[in-house]
Motif scaffolding. Structure first.
Motif, mmCIF file in Angstrom:
data_model
loop_
_atom_site.group_PDB
_atom_site.id
_atom_site.type_symbol
_atom_site.label_atom_id
_atom_site.label_comp_id
_atom_site.label_asym_id
_atom_site.label_seq_id
_atom_site.Cartn_x
_atom_site.Cartn_y
_atom_site.Cartn_z
ATOM 1 N N MET A 209 -2.756 -7.304 3.215
ATOM 2 C CA MET A 209 -2.157 -8.566 2.785
ATOM 3 C C MET A 209 -3.121 -9.461 2.022
ATOM 4 O O MET A 209 -2.713 -10.167 1.098
ATOM 5 C CB MET A 209 -1.578 -9.308 3.991
ATOM 6 C CG MET A 209 -0.413 -8.599 4.620
ATOM 7 S SD MET A 209 0.328 -9.556 5.978
ATOM 8 C CE MET A 209 1.725 -8.510 6.383
ATOM 9 N N LEU A 210 -4.386 -9.442 2.400
ATOM 10 C CA LEU A 210 -5.367 -10.313 1.749
ATOM 11 C C LEU A 210 -6.114 -9.622 0.620
ATOM 12 O O LEU A 210 -6.816 -10.280 -0.150
ATOM 13 C CB LEU A 210 -6.360 -10.857 2.777
ATOM 14 C CG LEU A 210 -5.754 -11.660 3.928
ATOM 15 C CD1 LEU A 210 -6.850 -12.163 4.864
ATOM 16 C CD2 LEU A 210 -4.913 -12.821 3.403
ATOM 17 N N ARG B 276 -6.809 -5.412 11.490
ATOM 18 C CA ARG B 276 -7.680 -5.228 10.331
ATOM 19 C C ARG B 276 -6.920 -4.579 9.175
ATOM 20 O O ARG B 276 -7.175 -4.889 8.005
ATOM 21 C CB ARG B 276 -8.901 -4.404 10.716
ATOM 22 C CG ARG B 276 -9.929 -5.205 11.518
ATOM 23 C CD ARG B 276 -11.027 -4.338 12.075
ATOM 24 N NE ARG B 276 -12.101 -5.144 12.639
ATOM 25 C CZ ARG B 276 -13.049 -4.690 13.433
ATOM 26 N NH1 ARG B 276 -13.052 -3.392 13.773
ATOM 27 N NH2 ARG B 276 -13.994 -5.481 13.902
ATOM 28 N N ALA B 277 -6.000 -3.676 9.496
ATOM 29 C CA ALA B 277 -5.192 -3.060 8.442
ATOM 30 C C ALA B 277 -4.354 -4.116 7.720
ATOM 31 O O ALA B 277 -4.242 -4.099 6.487
ATOM 32 C CB ALA B 277 -4.294 -1.978 9.027
ATOM 33 N N SER B 278 -3.777 -5.050 8.474
ATOM 34 C CA SER B 278 -2.992 -6.124 7.856
ATOM 35 C C SER B 278 -3.878 -7.010 6.986
ATOM 36 O O SER B 278 -3.466 -7.457 5.914
ATOM 37 C CB SER B 278 -2.311 -6.968 8.936
ATOM 38 O OG SER B 278 -1.353 -6.213 9.640
ATOM 39 N N THR C 205 -0.461 3.037 4.954
ATOM 40 C CA THR C 205 0.126 2.301 6.077
ATOM 41 C C THR C 205 0.053 3.084 7.379
ATOM 42 O O THR C 205 0.253 2.514 8.460
ATOM 43 C CB THR C 205 1.581 1.900 5.788
ATOM 44 O OG1 THR C 205 2.377 3.073 5.559
ATOM 45 C CG2 THR C 205 1.658 0.982 4.568
ATOM 46 N N ALA C 206 -0.237 4.382 7.308
ATOM 47 C CA ALA C 206 -0.513 5.170 8.513
ATOM 48 C C ALA C 206 -2.003 5.402 8.692
ATOM 49 O O ALA C 206 -2.538 5.274 9.796
ATOM 50 C CB ALA C 206 0.219 6.513 8.452
ATOM 51 N N PRO D 92 0.818 -1.210 0.000
ATOM 52 C CA PRO D 92 0.000 0.000 0.000
ATOM 53 C C PRO D 92 0.851 1.260 0.000
ATOM 54 O O PRO D 92 1.930 1.307 0.597
ATOM 55 C CB PRO D 92 -0.809 -0.114 1.300
ATOM 56 C CG PRO D 92 -0.847 -1.575 1.589
ATOM 57 C CD PRO D 92 0.479 -2.090 1.132
ATOM 58 N N ASP D 93 0.364 2.282 -0.688
ATOM 59 C CA ASP D 93 1.021 3.581 -0.648
ATOM 60 C C ASP D 93 -0.046 4.668 -0.516
ATOM 61 O O ASP D 93 -1.176 4.380 -0.155
ATOM 62 C CB ASP D 93 1.953 3.788 -1.850
ATOM 63 C CG ASP D 93 1.264 3.652 -3.194
ATOM 64 O OD1 ASP D 93 0.036 3.875 -3.286
ATOM 65 O OD2 ASP D 93 1.954 3.338 -4.190
ATOM 66 N N GLY D 94 0.318 5.920 -0.771
ATOM 67 C CA GLY D 94 -0.611 7.010 -0.549
ATOM 68 C C GLY D 94 -0.928 7.233 0.916
ATOM 69 O O GLY D 94 -1.978 7.774 1.269
ATOM 70 N N GLY D 95 0.014 6.822 1.798
ATOM 71 C CA GLY D 95 -0.205 7.012 3.228
ATOM 72 C C GLY D 95 -1.053 5.964 3.894
ATOM 73 O O GLY D 95 -1.322 6.056 5.095
#
Length: 258
Positions: free
Chosen positions: A161-162, A155-157, A144-145, A139-142
């Motif tokens: 990842m999925l 949930r973010a993972s 990951t924060a 992911p990009d565009g921020g």
């Protein structure tokens, strides 16, 4: 202010910026991202503008970066990442409330942009998708924060990842977005929300944004830098070449982990 692929219009106190490539599900180019950034940055000095709305024409908010134009034997390069990062920083820095009006899929960096808004709302049929891993990227565009700050690391993972589609009702239950409206009332309810913000205390909104950025999103700049470095490294991998080839050939990718 508009371009052929980005509609930019001020109506009263509202600046509306809409991706305008419906035939490509509003797949984003660096030029589109730059045009939106300029519009947002210039709005900061215009007292007549009190709220900004980001949306997409047609049936998608945005399908993400335009992979259809990418040669699978070449890296995307830094241009699109840099343009996306500029837009994310512009959304967070502008001292005005920014609303993402998600009337359809928001995928890839399109999802990141929607979640960078102060208030993201969606139609019931919309969904959010961090699709990067499907082509061997991160992911990009921020994101990951932005995403862990909203819904937590677990949930973010799962999203990252999925590459699961997170439908609008789930997204609001998780706290990923602010509100969901029925499809047939989406524009009406969006209008009410935007009107309320436009008549509100914009000086207070600016300070609220600033405080949230220093607390909940204090690591955003570091995340953008880490994403840029990580993504550029991934562009050189066999998995990215395979992922983009599979995308073009409309088949499942065969990743090898290098």
């Amino acid at each position: 202010m508009s371009t052929p692929t980005v509609s930019i219009e001020q109506t009263g106190a509202v600046l509306r910026i809409a991706w305008n490539r419906p035939e490509a599900l509003n797949a984003l180019t660096s030029e589109m991202l730059a045009a939106a950034s300029v519009a947002i940055e210039e709005s900061a000095g215009r007292r007549a503008i009190r709220v900004i709305v980001l949306s997409g024409e047609g049936r998608a908010f945005s399908s993400g970066a335009d992979l259809a134009k990418v040669n699978p034997d070449q890296a995307l390069g830094a241009e699109t990442i840099d343009a996306a990062n500029r837009l994310i920083r512009s959304i967070r820095a502008v001292p005005l409330p920014v609303v993402a009006a998600v009337g359809g899929p928001a995928a890839g960096v399109g999802c990141s942009i929607a979640l960078a808004a102060d208030i993201a709302v969606a139609a019931e049929s919309a969904y959010f998708l961090l699709a990067f891993a499907s082509v061997g990227l991160m992911p990009d565009g921020g994101a990951t924060a932005l995403v862990p700050a909203a819904i937590g690391r677990a949930r973010a993972s799962r999203m990252a990842m999925l590459a699961e589609r997170i439908h609008a009702n789930t997204a609001v239950d998780w706290g990923l977005i602010a509100k969901v409206f029925p499809d047939d009332r989406f524009e009406e309810e969006l209008g009410k929300l935007v009107a309320r913000l436009a008549s509100g205390p914009t000086a207070a909104y600016a300070q609220i944004k600033r405080s949230f950025d220093e607390t909940a999103l204090g690591g955003l700049d570091s995340a953008l830098a880490a994403e840029r470095a990580g993504q550029l490294a991934l562009f050189a991998t066999r998995d990215f070449a395979e992922g983009t080839a599979a995308f073009h050939e409309k088949r499942a990718p065969r990743f090898v982990g290098e």
